[in-house]
Design an enzyme around this catalytic site. Structure first.
Site, PDB file in Angstrom:
ATOM      1  N   SER A   1      -6.610   4.442  -5.523  1.00  0.00           N
ATOM      2  CA  SER A   1      -5.452   4.469  -6.417  1.00  0.00           C
ATOM      3  C   SER A   1      -5.907   4.481  -7.874  1.00  0.00           C
ATOM      4  O   SER A   1      -6.601   5.404  -8.304  1.00  0.00           O
ATOM      5  CB  SER A   1      -4.541   3.285  -6.104  1.00  0.00           C
ATOM      6  OG  SER A   1      -3.278   3.444  -6.731  1.00  0.00           O
TER       7      SER A   1
ATOM      8  N   ASP B   1       2.966   8.612   1.165  1.00  0.00           N
ATOM      9  CA  ASP B   1       2.692   7.762   0.011  1.00  0.00           C
ATOM     10  C   ASP B   1       3.884   7.821  -0.948  1.00  0.00           C
ATOM     11  O   ASP B   1       4.183   8.875  -1.515  1.00  0.00           O
ATOM     12  CB  ASP B   1       1.422   8.247  -0.689  1.00  0.00           C
ATOM     13  CG  ASP B   1       0.911   7.284  -1.754  1.00  0.00           C
ATOM     14  OD1 ASP B   1       1.730   6.549  -2.341  1.00  0.00           O
ATOM     15  OD2 ASP B   1      -0.312   7.282  -1.984  1.00  0.00           O
TER      16      ASP B   1
ATOM     17  N   HIS C   1       0.643   4.526   1.003  1.00  0.00           N
ATOM     18  CA  HIS C   1      -0.244   4.435  -0.149  1.00  0.00           C
ATOM     19  C   HIS C   1      -1.476   3.584   0.129  1.00  0.00           C
ATOM     20  O   HIS C   1      -2.578   3.920  -0.310  1.00  0.00           O
ATOM     21  CB  HIS C   1       0.516   3.860  -1.347  1.00  0.00           C
ATOM     22  CG  HIS C   1      -0.320   3.790  -2.592  1.00  0.00           C
ATOM     23  ND1 HIS C   1      -0.872   4.912  -3.180  1.00  0.00           N
ATOM     24  CD2 HIS C   1      -0.733   2.733  -3.349  1.00  0.00           C
ATOM     25  CE1 HIS C   1      -1.570   4.549  -4.247  1.00  0.00           C
ATOM     26  NE2 HIS C   1      -1.505   3.250  -4.368  1.00  0.00           N
TER      27      HIS C   1
END
Length: 258
Positions: free
Chosen positions: A102, A198, A228
């Site tokens: 991320s 996601d 995610h």
């Protein structure tokens, strides 16, 4: 892990926690996402993989995260990049294989640009470069935008725990580190994992990133039922396989089949 982490203390009052497994290179360096830390599922899985394979692996906590000093809401992309470079320069030995999740995917790209001579490859999990401008600001309500301007901070709901503080300083500083408006000069192997489901960082962001990786050897692996976090056992197995594949490519060996 029950043992205490090690610490870097580059200046009074600043302590950056890390854990390192010694072994063969290229060394894995894990870069966490926002409000995550080096004890998370992905970081721990890579440390265990490295220990089992005899590879070197380092993981750490940015300032304001985990066991490191500082307050999360006072940090910026540039601050956390400085922490990552500190660990790379003082702890990691030789070539490095960056693994970023991320926001950590954004950090991995920034680290690779800052230390191109050290870079062997990258594995990016739902990478989120430029996310304040591209993902956060567009969905703020008028009231939230006003609060951000007036008070310098707004608290956003999070599916992962307490509301996420977003500061005006963080947003403004992040602009200096944006990447997706220019081509990126990487030539190393890069493997991107992204869940189609996601809801935090859309797959479109990885596609936009790939358009900028004009010279790299890029593999995009879409996890059809993935969210995610990508922290289920099946997701961790994919991450492990991606790391093994990029490491083989970096060493000039035949990569395992996807």
């Amino acid at each position: 892990m029950a043992d205490e982490p090690s610490f870097l203390e580059p200046e009074p009052g600043r302590r950056i926690a890390f854990r390192r497994v010694a072994g063969a290179g290229p060394e894995l360096l894990f870069l966490c996402g926002l409000r995550s830390d080096m004890e998370g599922a992905k970081a721990s899985r890579l440390a265990a993989l490295a220990a089992a394979r005899g590879w070197a692996c380092t993981r750490f906590d940015y300032r304001g995260h985990g066991a490191s000093s500082g307050r999360y809401e006072e940090g910026t992309i540039g601050d956390w990049l400085a922490d990552a470079l500190l660990v790379l320069d003082r702890v990691v030995e030789g070539p490095v294989l960056l693994v970023g999740s991320s926001m950590g995917g954004w950090q991995a790209l920034l680290v690779g640009l800052a230390r191109p001579d050290r870079l062997a490859g990258m594995v990016l999990v739902a990478p989120a470069p430029d996310f304040p401008r591209r993902l956060v600001l567009p969905v703020l309500s008028h009231t939230e935008r006003e609060a951000l301007e007036r008070e310098g901070v707004v608290f956003l709901p999070s599916a992962y725990g307490e509301p996420l503080p977003l500061t005006r300083r963080f947003v403004e500083e992040s602009r200096a580190h944006e990447l997706l408006d220019r081509d990126l000069p990487f030539t190393c192997p890069i493997h991107i994992l992204h869940g189609r489901r996601d809801e935090d960082v859309p797959l479109a962001l990885s596609l936009a990133l790939i358009e900028r990786l004009v010279r790299a050897k890029v593999t995009l692996e879409v996890v059809e039922d993935g969210d995610h976090r990508l922290s289920r056992e099946s997701d961790l197995a994919r991450l492990q396989a991606a790391v093994e594949r990029v490491r083989a490519l970096a060493l000039g060996a035949p990569p395992p089949a996807l």
